[in-house]
Design a protein around this motif. Structure first.
Motif, PDB file in Angstrom:
ATOM      1  N   GLU A 159       0.682  -1.210   0.134  1.00 36.78           N
ATOM      2  CA  GLU A 159       0.009   0.012   0.009  1.00 36.78           C
ATOM      3  C   GLU A 159       0.788   1.211   0.060  1.00 36.78           C
ATOM      4  O   GLU A 159       0.434   2.508  -0.116  1.00 36.78           O
ATOM      5  CB  GLU A 159      -0.793  -0.023   1.317  1.00 36.78           C
ATOM      6  CG  GLU A 159      -0.302  -0.117   2.664  1.00 36.78           C
ATOM      7  CD  GLU A 159      -0.087  -1.511   3.135  1.00 36.78           C
ATOM      8  OE1 GLU A 159       0.205  -1.568   4.271  1.00 36.78           O
ATOM      9  OE2 GLU A 159      -0.190  -2.213   2.449  1.00 36.78           O
ATOM     10  N   LEU A 160       2.169   1.138   0.121  1.00 33.41           N
ATOM     11  CA  LEU A 160       2.807   2.434   0.176  1.00 33.41           C
ATOM     12  C   LEU A 160       3.567   2.709  -1.030  1.00 33.41           C
ATOM     13  O   LEU A 160       4.067   3.964  -1.250  1.00 33.41           O
ATOM     14  CB  LEU A 160       4.206   2.433   1.065  1.00 33.41           C
ATOM     15  CG  LEU A 160       3.587   2.181   2.779  1.00 33.41           C
ATOM     16  CD1 LEU A 160       4.923   2.304   3.634  1.00 33.41           C
ATOM     17  CD2 LEU A 160       2.672   3.335   3.028  1.00 33.41           C
ATOM     18  N   ASP A 161       3.518   2.132  -2.159  1.00 34.84           N
ATOM     19  CA  ASP A 161       4.151   2.476  -3.444  1.00 34.84           C
ATOM     20  C   ASP A 161       3.123   3.190  -4.021  1.00 34.84           C
ATOM     21  O   ASP A 161       2.058   3.222  -3.918  1.00 34.84           O
ATOM     22  CB  ASP A 161       4.129   1.011  -4.207  1.00 34.84           C
ATOM     23  CG  ASP A 161       5.388   0.294  -3.901  1.00 34.84           C
ATOM     24  OD1 ASP A 161       6.457   0.819  -3.628  1.00 34.84           O
ATOM     25  OD2 ASP A 161       5.403  -0.837  -4.118  1.00 34.84           O
ATOM     26  N   ALA A 162       3.790   4.225  -4.926  1.00 36.61           N
ATOM     27  CA  ALA A 162       2.716   5.035  -5.651  1.00 36.61           C
ATOM     28  C   ALA A 162       2.270   4.532  -6.700  1.00 36.61           C
ATOM     29  O   ALA A 162       2.730   3.705  -7.415  1.00 36.61           O
ATOM     30  CB  ALA A 162       4.002   6.415  -6.082  1.00 36.61           C
ATOM     31  N   ALA A 163       0.966   5.007  -6.847  1.00 35.36           N
ATOM     32  CA  ALA A 163       0.050   4.456  -8.048  1.00 35.36           C
ATOM     33  C   ALA A 163       0.587   5.173  -9.365  1.00 35.36           C
ATOM     34  O   ALA A 163       0.838   6.327  -9.455  1.00 35.36           O
ATOM     35  CB  ALA A 163      -1.282   4.583  -7.772  1.00 35.36           C
ATOM     36  N   VAL A 164       0.324   4.393 -10.490  1.00 36.59           N
ATOM     37  CA  VAL A 164       0.397   5.203 -11.929  1.00 36.59           C
ATOM     38  C   VAL A 164      -0.734   5.860 -11.864  1.00 36.59           C
ATOM     39  O   VAL A 164      -1.903   5.762 -11.543  1.00 36.59           O
ATOM     40  CB  VAL A 164       0.350   4.169 -12.661  1.00 36.59           C
ATOM     41  CG1 VAL A 164       0.025   4.642 -14.064  1.00 36.59           C
ATOM     42  CG2 VAL A 164       1.512   2.798 -12.846  1.00 36.59           C
ATOM     43  N   PRO A 165      -0.050   7.315 -12.130  1.00 35.89           N
ATOM     44  CA  PRO A 165      -1.162   8.387 -12.399  1.00 35.89           C
ATOM     45  C   PRO A 165      -2.532   7.993 -13.069  1.00 35.89           C
ATOM     46  O   PRO A 165      -2.357   7.493 -14.256  1.00 35.89           O
ATOM     47  CB  PRO A 165      -0.396   9.662 -12.807  1.00 35.89           C
ATOM     48  CG  PRO A 165       0.866   9.133 -12.517  1.00 35.89           C
ATOM     49  CD  PRO A 165       1.092   7.609 -12.646  1.00 35.89           C
TER      50      PRO A 165
END
Length: 269
Positions: free
Chosen positions: A41-47
């Motif tokens: 849950e801490l990884d950034a999501a693809v915009p």
């Protein structure tokens, strides 16, 4: 038929690190089970991928099941820890993070699944987790202890063959086959393992389409422009179609599980 339980830190790790091995095993009729320590849950999501108000952990859970379907895995489980983030981040010390987990307790949670499945092989990561990420290192520690608790015959530590990667990049560059504007990745001493420490490989070139599709299933993390998905198909097959493992101890051929003998090829005879 045999059973492989593949233990990973976060959703999408199974695709990138061992998706070819798992797809090949499933295609041959073996049972494949995925276990994730966290939901990433801490990884950034693809915009632009997440819907308004959608939680990343929920999306990544769904993506894990979609990836499992592509690879042919028949069961997906989560141990329930939270993502620890990169090494040195404050999130390393957050309550319930996998990095802070008691190894014995976490191993017992995993061992419940192992006792149910009675696998021939448990896949984990090498002792540096491939590239030093906390949750990946913890997968190595927890997986090793869980395998002891459940008497798993073979523990296969997936790793990155640093020398293989260097030779491949050099070959593509010298042959003039690199895409326009492509820059060779910088060599990092802590990235993967030297070939001298690696014991086995799994040839999965025939399953790179499934591996790529499994990666695409993790759309919140691996967008169309991701460096791996942007690779031309021949380069992807060359770079991602062989997966490397450290198996220590190596089982005696007379007693080794059939699925191990079928899939894993020694680097040295």
């Amino acid at each position: 038929m045999g059973t492989i339980v593949s233990f990973h830190a976060h959703p999408d790790d199974e695709s990138i690190s061992s998706g070819g091995t798992l797809a090949r095993a499933a295609a041959a009729g073996h049972r494949v089970v995925l276990v994730f320590a966290t939901r990433g849950e801490l990884d950034a999501a693809v915009p632009g991928v997440l819907e308004p108000g959608e939680q990343l952990s929920v999306r990544r859970t769904a993506e894990s099941y979609a990836s499992a379907a592509v690879l042919g895995a028949q069961r997906v489980e989560f141990l329930g820890y939270t993502d620890s983030g990169p090494m040195g981040a404050p999130s390393n010390d957050a309550p319930y993070s996998f990095w802070r987990a008691n190894v014995e307790h976490a191993a017992k949670l995993l061992a419940v699944i192992l006792d149910e499945e009675e696998p021939d092989i448990l896949t984990t990561y090498d002792d540096n987790g491939g590239y030093g990420r906390p949750d990946h290192i913890q997968v190595h520690r927890v997986g090793a202890r869980a395998a002891e608790l459940s008497a798993v015959p073979v523990v296969a530590q997936v790793t990155i063959n640093r020398d293989w990667m260097t030779r491949g990049v050099r070959g593509v560059t010298e042959a003039g086959q690199a895409p326009e504007g492509w820059e060779a990745p910088r060599e990092v001493p802590t990235f993967g393992k030297p070939e001298s420490e690696i014991t086995h490989r799994v040839d999965a070139v025939d399953f790179v389409d499934q591996k790529r599709a499994s990666m695409r299933a993790h759309a919140s993390q691996i967008g169309p422009e991701h460096v791996l998905l942007a690779m031309p198909e021949p380069m992807f097959a060359m770079g991602m179609g062989v997966e490397f493992f450290i198996v220590d101890p190596v089982p005696n051929p007379a007693s080794a599980p059939e699925v191990f003998e079928e899939l894993f090829t020694p680097l040295r005879r």
